[in-house]
Motif scaffolding. Structure first.
Motif, mmCIF file in Angstrom:
data_model
loop_
_atom_site.group_PDB
_atom_site.id
_atom_site.type_symbol
_atom_site.label_atom_id
_atom_site.label_comp_id
_atom_site.label_asym_id
_atom_site.label_seq_id
_atom_site.Cartn_x
_atom_site.Cartn_y
_atom_site.Cartn_z
ATOM 1 N N VAL A 3 1.062 -1.321 -0.124
ATOM 2 C CA VAL A 3 -0.019 -0.155 0.193
ATOM 3 C C VAL A 3 0.811 1.486 0.089
ATOM 4 O O VAL A 3 2.026 1.306 0.568
ATOM 5 C CB VAL A 3 -0.832 0.153 1.164
ATOM 6 N N VAL A 4 0.521 2.254 -0.845
ATOM 7 C CA VAL A 4 1.288 3.723 -0.730
ATOM 8 C C VAL A 4 0.223 4.540 -0.341
ATOM 9 O O VAL A 4 -0.824 4.628 -1.197
ATOM 10 C CB VAL A 4 1.793 3.791 -2.330
ATOM 11 N N LEU A 5 0.747 5.363 0.539
ATOM 12 C CA LEU A 5 -0.052 6.472 0.834
ATOM 13 C C LEU A 5 0.472 7.694 0.592
ATOM 14 O O LEU A 5 1.544 8.113 0.800
ATOM 15 C CB LEU A 5 -0.252 6.608 2.483
ATOM 16 N N SER A 6 -0.201 8.606 -0.307
ATOM 17 C CA SER A 6 0.353 9.880 -0.592
ATOM 18 C C SER A 6 -0.208 11.146 -0.273
ATOM 19 O O SER A 6 -1.409 11.184 -0.227
ATOM 20 C CB SER A 6 0.461 9.610 -2.242
ATOM 21 N N THR A 7 0.605 11.946 0.006
ATOM 22 C CA THR A 7 0.054 13.380 0.532
ATOM 23 C C THR A 7 0.922 14.611 0.048
ATOM 24 O O THR A 7 2.300 14.489 0.028
ATOM 25 C CB THR A 7 -0.424 13.292 1.907
ATOM 26 N N TYR A 8 0.474 15.568 -0.059
ATOM 27 C CA TYR A 8 1.414 16.884 0.345
ATOM 28 C C TYR A 8 0.553 17.773 0.655
ATOM 29 O O TYR A 8 -0.717 18.513 0.644
ATOM 30 C CB TYR A 8 1.762 17.467 -1.129
ATOM 31 N N GLY A 9 1.057 18.403 2.028
ATOM 32 C CA GLY A 9 0.373 19.588 2.820
ATOM 33 C C GLY A 9 1.037 19.799 4.133
ATOM 34 O O GLY A 9 2.196 19.458 4.246
ATOM 35 N N SER A 10 0.061 20.307 5.074
ATOM 36 C CA SER A 10 0.695 20.551 6.357
ATOM 37 C C SER A 10 0.639 19.253 7.517
ATOM 38 O O SER A 10 0.550 18.227 6.979
ATOM 39 C CB SER A 10 -0.217 21.590 7.006
ATOM 40 N N ARG A 11 1.181 19.428 8.520
ATOM 41 C CA ARG A 11 0.933 18.405 9.694
ATOM 42 C C ARG A 11 -0.452 17.714 9.484
ATOM 43 O O ARG A 11 -0.420 16.354 9.592
ATOM 44 C CB ARG A 11 1.364 18.804 10.894
ATOM 45 N N GLY A 12 -1.613 18.502 9.307
ATOM 46 C CA GLY A 12 -2.866 17.882 9.408
ATOM 47 C C GLY A 12 -3.148 16.871 8.118
ATOM 48 O O GLY A 12 -4.070 15.863 8.239
ATOM 49 N N ASP A 13 -2.225 17.172 7.201
ATOM 50 C CA ASP A 13 -2.199 16.247 6.038
ATOM 51 C C ASP A 13 -1.322 14.862 6.098
ATOM 52 O O ASP A 13 -1.648 13.869 5.259
ATOM 53 C CB ASP A 13 -2.061 16.634 4.611
ATOM 54 N N VAL A 14 -0.360 14.880 6.981
ATOM 55 C CA VAL A 14 0.455 13.949 7.099
ATOM 56 C C VAL A 14 0.225 12.983 8.468
ATOM 57 O O VAL A 14 0.156 11.719 8.243
ATOM 58 C CB VAL A 14 1.937 14.276 7.260
ATOM 59 N N GLU A 15 -0.333 13.784 9.592
ATOM 60 C CA GLU A 15 -0.423 12.765 10.858
ATOM 61 C C GLU A 15 -1.544 11.794 10.631
ATOM 62 O O GLU A 15 -1.559 10.727 10.868
ATOM 63 C CB GLU A 15 -0.891 13.967 11.774
ATOM 64 N N VAL A 98 -3.522 5.353 -1.951
ATOM 65 C CA VAL A 98 -4.420 6.273 -1.198
ATOM 66 C C VAL A 98 -3.702 7.528 -1.546
ATOM 67 O O VAL A 98 -2.712 8.170 -1.155
ATOM 68 C CB VAL A 98 -4.259 5.937 0.186
ATOM 69 N N ALA A 99 -4.475 8.619 -1.930
ATOM 70 C CA ALA A 99 -4.360 9.998 -2.344
ATOM 71 C C ALA A 99 -4.984 11.034 -1.609
ATOM 72 O O ALA A 99 -6.397 11.028 -1.187
ATOM 73 C CB ALA A 99 -4.516 10.244 -3.939
ATOM 74 N N THR A 100 -4.214 11.843 -0.892
ATOM 75 C CA THR A 100 -4.904 12.903 -0.236
ATOM 76 C C THR A 100 -4.308 14.347 -0.325
ATOM 77 O O THR A 100 -3.285 14.137 -1.067
ATOM 78 C CB THR A 100 -5.227 12.521 1.341
ATOM 79 N N GLY A 101 -4.484 15.314 0.521
ATOM 80 C CA GLY A 101 -3.483 16.619 0.729
ATOM 81 C C GLY A 101 -4.054 17.496 -0.498
ATOM 82 O O GLY A 101 -5.293 17.456 -0.863
ATOM 83 N N MET A 102 -3.313 18.410 -0.889
ATOM 84 C CA MET A 102 -3.581 19.664 -1.590
ATOM 85 C C MET A 102 -4.164 18.782 -3.017
ATOM 86 O O MET A 102 -3.706 17.843 -3.595
ATOM 87 C CB MET A 102 -2.254 20.567 -1.890
ATOM 88 N N MET A 103 -5.133 19.718 -3.599
ATOM 89 C CA MET A 103 -5.980 19.153 -4.891
ATOM 90 C C MET A 103 -4.773 18.765 -6.058
ATOM 91 O O MET A 103 -5.079 17.773 -6.444
ATOM 92 C CB MET A 103 -6.887 20.235 -5.316
#
Length: 411
Positions: A3-15, A98-103
């Motif tokens: 599983v790969v979890l991907s994000t870019y953003g602040s602590r609230g996007d990573v934690e 799994v993708a999240t964070g900035m649009m």
């Protein structure tokens, strides 16, 4: 399974991804996280023994650099390019992304999954990016809504057009370079037909009917077992419960004035203060013994020992304070934070500060509401309703979906 979890953003996007990663690993899957290279993110993931694949430049530098709204398309292009570069390498051979964070970052990560032919899940940690007839969308900096537009569905159409104008060209340039067809609606591409909403249903109820099949898992929170620093414990033990003041990953226009107003407001009410430095760099005013400054600290443990929590209204901080039963004062700065301030006030577990700028008088007034016996009792009651299994629910859904899609093993 991988599983790969991907994000870019602040602590609230990573934690939240730390919590999900640990639960996924406990279920027997290999997991890695693609996230910004900031030192505090890397340390948090390392503490949880989760591999980090650094993506792009420091999120803190990007956030605190006060970029202009006109630079959004250029920064989006950089984020998308970074996703194609790093996530492609990280996701090769994996089962789900799994993708999240900035649009734009999420759009890039989902495009990588499409390119590799692997399953993907789109996740948000606040519902304000999910189209709904019950409320308007958030406006992007430099692109206010037309003043004559009041219908929510029309505003969501405007929202889609704004996102396409900001991010569409950059996304489709990189998709074309990777052999993918163009996307004609970036927002709907990112949201998909069945997005996951990783928030608590009491704090953030998803209202039906809407045009989306939303899966609300509960917030992804990993129990924090780190002890509080000995000097902080000594401060807490030396007097009555203090008021916590911190703004997390938010930069402030004048952090010195904000810190001064906060400490003076708390002192005016006869209380002590714990000041969290955060990305705003808050500092103590003097060497009086009624204030204590902290850096990175276990907020789950700390919030259980404070009289109230004054914060910016990030989803994670709001949820952590609610779980601890700590009354809150939300001084919303931007994005989804006014929404969380409103939810805190509606639930009766705290107060929404009037505007983003603190004064001694304005914060003292809000704290007076938060520090009443009625608010504390309500906060304690709501704390017992907050779900603690969100990351486990999400991990099980994720791996169940992978298992269903895999061909049976020959006998």
């Amino acid at each position: 399974m991988r599983v790969v979890l991907s994000t870019y953003g602040s602590r609230g996007d990573v934690e939240p991804l730390v919590g999900l990663a640990v639960r996924v690993r406990e279920l027997g899957a290999e997991v890695r996280v693609c996230a910004p290279p900031d030192e505090d993110f890397a340390r948090r993931l390392s503490d949880a023994d989760v591999p980090l694949m650094p993506v792009g430049r420091s999120a803190r530098a990007l956030t605190t650099g006060a970029p202009s709204s006109s630079s959004l398309p250029r920064r989006a292009a950089e984020l998308i390019a970074d996703q194609f570069d790093v996530v492609t390498a990280a996701a090769g051979g994996c089962d789900v992304l799994v993708a999240t964070g900035m649009m734009p970052a999420a759009a890039g990560a989902l495009s990588v999954a499409e390119k590799l032919g692997i399953r993907s899940v789109s996740v948000t940690f606040q519902q304000l990016t999910l189209p709904s007839p019950h409320r308007p969308p958030l406006a992007y900096p430099g692109r206010p809504f037309p003043p004559e537009a009041t219908d929510n569905r029309a505003l969501w159409e405007w929202d889609a057009q704004s996102i396409d104008a900001l991010f569409g060209a950059a996304l489709n340039t990189h998709r074309a370079a990777n052999g993918l067809p163009p996307v004609d609606n970036v927002r709907d591409y990112v949201v998909g037909d069945r997005p996951w909403l990783a928030t608590d249903p009491v704090l953030d109820p998803w209202l039906e009917p809407a045009d989306l099949d939303v899966v609300q898992t509960g917030a992804w929170i990993l129990p924090d077992e780190r002890p509080l620093p000995a000097d902080l414990v000594a401060f807490l033990d030396a007097g009555t419960p203090p008021v916590f003041v911190g703004f997390g990953s938010m930069p402030l226009h004048d952090s010195e004035d904000a810190a001064r107003a906060a400490v003076e407001a708390v002192r005016a009410l006869g209380r002590r203060t714990v000041v969290a430095r955060g990305w705003a760099g808050l500092a103590l005013l003097d060497d009086r013994d009624d204030c204590f400054a902290v850096g990175e600290v276990n907020q789950q443990a700390l919030f259980g020992r404070v009289a109230a929590v004054v914060h910016h209204g990030g989803a994670g901080t709001t949820t952590t304070a609610a779980r601890a039963g700590a009354p809150q004062v939300v001084v919303a700065q931007a994005a989804d934070q006014p929404y969380w301030a409103g939810r805190v006030a509606e639930l009766g577990i705290g107060a929404a500060h009037d505007g983003p700028t603190l004064t001694t008088e304005s914060l003292a007034a809000a704290l007076t509401t938060a520090l009443t016996d009625e608010t504390r009792a309500r906060a304690a009651a709501v704390a017992g309703t907050i779900r603690t299994d969100g990351a486990t629910v999400a991990a099980e859904l994720l791996l169940d979906a992978i298992g269903r899609e895999r061909p049976p093993v020959p006998a």
